[in-house]
Write an enzyme that holds these catalytic residues in place. Structure first.
Site, short mmCIF file in Angstrom:
data_model
loop_
_atom_site.label_atom_id
_atom_site.label_comp_id
_atom_site.label_asym_id
_atom_site.label_seq_id
_atom_site.Cartn_x
_atom_site.Cartn_y
_atom_site.Cartn_z
N HIS A 39 5.48 2.58 19.45
CA HIS A 39 4.48 2.99 18.45
C HIS A 39 4.71 4.44 17.98
CE1 HIS A 39 0.23 1.76 16.97
NE2 HIS A 39 0.79 2.59 16.11
N GLU B 99 -0.62 -3.00 23.74
CA GLU B 99 0.21 -1.82 24.04
C GLU B 99 -0.39 -1.06 25.22
OE1 GLU B 99 0.53 0.38 20.40
OE2 GLU B 99 1.42 -1.30 19.33
N GLY C 55 5.55 5.34 14.69
CA GLY C 55 5.54 5.45 13.23
C GLY C 55 5.30 6.86 12.70
N SER D 267 1.02 -8.78 -1.87
CA SER D 267 -0.17 -8.05 -1.41
C SER D 267 -1.38 -8.78 -1.98
CB SER D 267 -0.13 -6.59 -1.86
OG SER D 267 0.00 -6.52 -3.26
N ARG D 268 -2.57 -8.29 -1.64
CA ARG D 268 -3.78 -9.01 -2.07
C ARG D 268 -3.75 -9.30 -3.56
NH1 ARG D 268 -7.42 -5.92 1.96
NH2 ARG D 268 -6.35 -4.25 0.93
N GLY E 50 0.86 -1.20 0.00
CA GLY E 50 0.00 0.00 0.00
C GLY E 50 0.88 1.23 0.00
N ARG E 51 0.33 2.33 0.50
CA ARG E 51 1.09 3.59 0.49
C ARG E 51 2.41 3.47 1.25
NH1 ARG E 51 -4.16 4.95 2.02
NH2 ARG E 51 -5.31 6.25 0.57
N ILE E 52 2.33 2.89 2.45
CA ILE E 52 3.54 2.82 3.28
C ILE E 52 4.54 1.83 2.67
CG2 ILE E 52 4.42 2.18 5.57
CD1 ILE E 52 1.79 3.41 6.72
N ARG F 299 0.61 -3.19 12.79
CA ARG F 299 -0.14 -3.51 14.00
C ARG F 299 0.47 -4.78 14.59
NH1 ARG F 299 -1.57 0.87 13.87
NH2 ARG F 299 -3.66 1.78 13.91
C1 GLV Z 1 -0.82 4.45 13.64
O1 GLV Z 1 -0.54 3.35 13.98
C2 GLV Z 1 -1.93 4.79 12.82
O2 GLV Z 1 -2.75 3.92 12.52
O3 GLV Z 1 -2.04 5.97 12.45
#
Ligand code: GLV
Length: 313
Positions: free
Chosen positions: A279, A260, A281, A175-176, A154-156, A231
């Site tokens: 966490h 978490e 990111g 990916s899918r 995806g984007r990331i 996640r």
């Molecule tokens: C971070 O984990 C988000 O979903 O923005």
């Protein structure tokens, strides 16, 4: 209109929201208790949440006037989107603005775990650097020229792949469905078998829960690394601890966890071949302000009956 906001946000955007609607804010650093949300969402038209608030059927049903759920996150696994939609509630999120910050962190994690940056820092702080320079002191693993596997393009995933170019890495992905991109699509098992660095970039949903399990970890090279900033529950953490302890893989870098926050008693904390971040990111001033802008505008547009910037599909 009345909006419940479950955390203070950086920048001016909450003030902006308050100039249009009446805002009730949970202003503590820790998440609001569930009972507090249920009690205070009752008379609200909108709720702006972060990923720590579970917005399930019970929460939604306690808010008969609710029209908009705006989450300050790209992930929306904490929201019962299907039920919200059934109730005619619009659910919005904040993709795109956090893509590059997250990809930067992922690359940081790759380098940190491969080159033992955190271990080295800890060694110095503990006053244990007593060998001076030695040809075999704290050797790590190279990053450039290796195979970067991306689970979820995806984007990331794409932003991580772009960065890998500068490191002359070969990028493979699963990916899918295959995308029309320059990187090589492979099946899932090949991805696990061939990656030197395996980056998890899928969202959490029933089909990705514990996707990285004992069987998949056993396919990986003994010299490989697992990196997760999506996640925690995409990985079976117990299986990962076993893999790290028994040397099925060389290391892991984790920004997310099944539950978490994790404490110092977590098994992962006891392992040297793991880099852990809490966490982070999207955690830059610039990105978190942009997320605030998008989350607030999503809320206001949707409340006005206009199209929000990003509606959850
Ligand atoms: C971070 O984990 C988000 O979903 O923005």
């Amino acid at each position: 209109m009345k909006v419940l906001v479950t955390r203070q946000l950086p920048g001016k955007w909450l003030d902006y929201l308050s100039s249009y609607v009446s805002v009730e804010l949970w202003d503590k650093e820790y998440p609001p208790p569930r009972d507090w949300i249920i009690e205070h969402v009752k008379d609200k038209d909108g709720i702006l949440v972060t990923l720590t608030e579970r917005v399930d059927k019970e929460v939604i049903d306690s808010a008969p006037r609710l029209k908009v759920i705006s989450t300050y996150s790209v992930g929306y696994d904490h929201i019962d989107v299907q039920y919200a939609k059934k109730r005619g509630i619009i659910v919005t999120y904040t993709p795109e603005v956090l893509t590059d910050a997250t990809a930067d962190l992922i690359f940081g994690l790759i380098i940190a775990v491969a080159r033992r940056i955190v271990e080295g820092d800890k060694l110095i702080r503990e006053g244990k650097w007593n060998t001076s320079w030695h040809p075999m002191f704290m050797l790590g693993t190279e990053v450039h020229g290796k195979v970067l596997g991306i689970l979820g393009m995806g984007r990331i995933g794409m932003a991580v792949a772009k960065r890998a170019k500068g490191f002359d890495m070969k990028v493979i992905y699963n990916s899918r469905r295959p995308h029309n991109v320059e990187w090589q699509f492979v099946d899932l098992d090949t991805l696990f078998r061939e990656s030197d660095y395996l980056v998890i970039a899928v969202d959490l949903n029933p089909s990705t829960y514990h996707l990285v399990n004992e069987d998949k970890l056993r396919l990986m090279k003994r010299s490989s690394f697992l990196i997760n900033a999506s996640r925690g529950a995409v990985v079976d953490e117990k299986a990962l601890v076993k893999a790290l302890k028994e040397g099925w893989i060389r290391g892991a870098a984790l920004d997310v966890f099944e539950r978490e926050p994790i404490g110092a008693d977590n098994e992962l904390v006891k392992l040297d071949n793991v880099v852990l971040t809490p966490h982070l990111g999207s955690a830059t001033w610039e990105t978190r302000e942009k997320m605030a802008e998008v989350a607030v505008k999503n809320m206001l547009f949707a409340l006005r009956g206009e199209r929000p910037i990003y509606e959850v599909p």
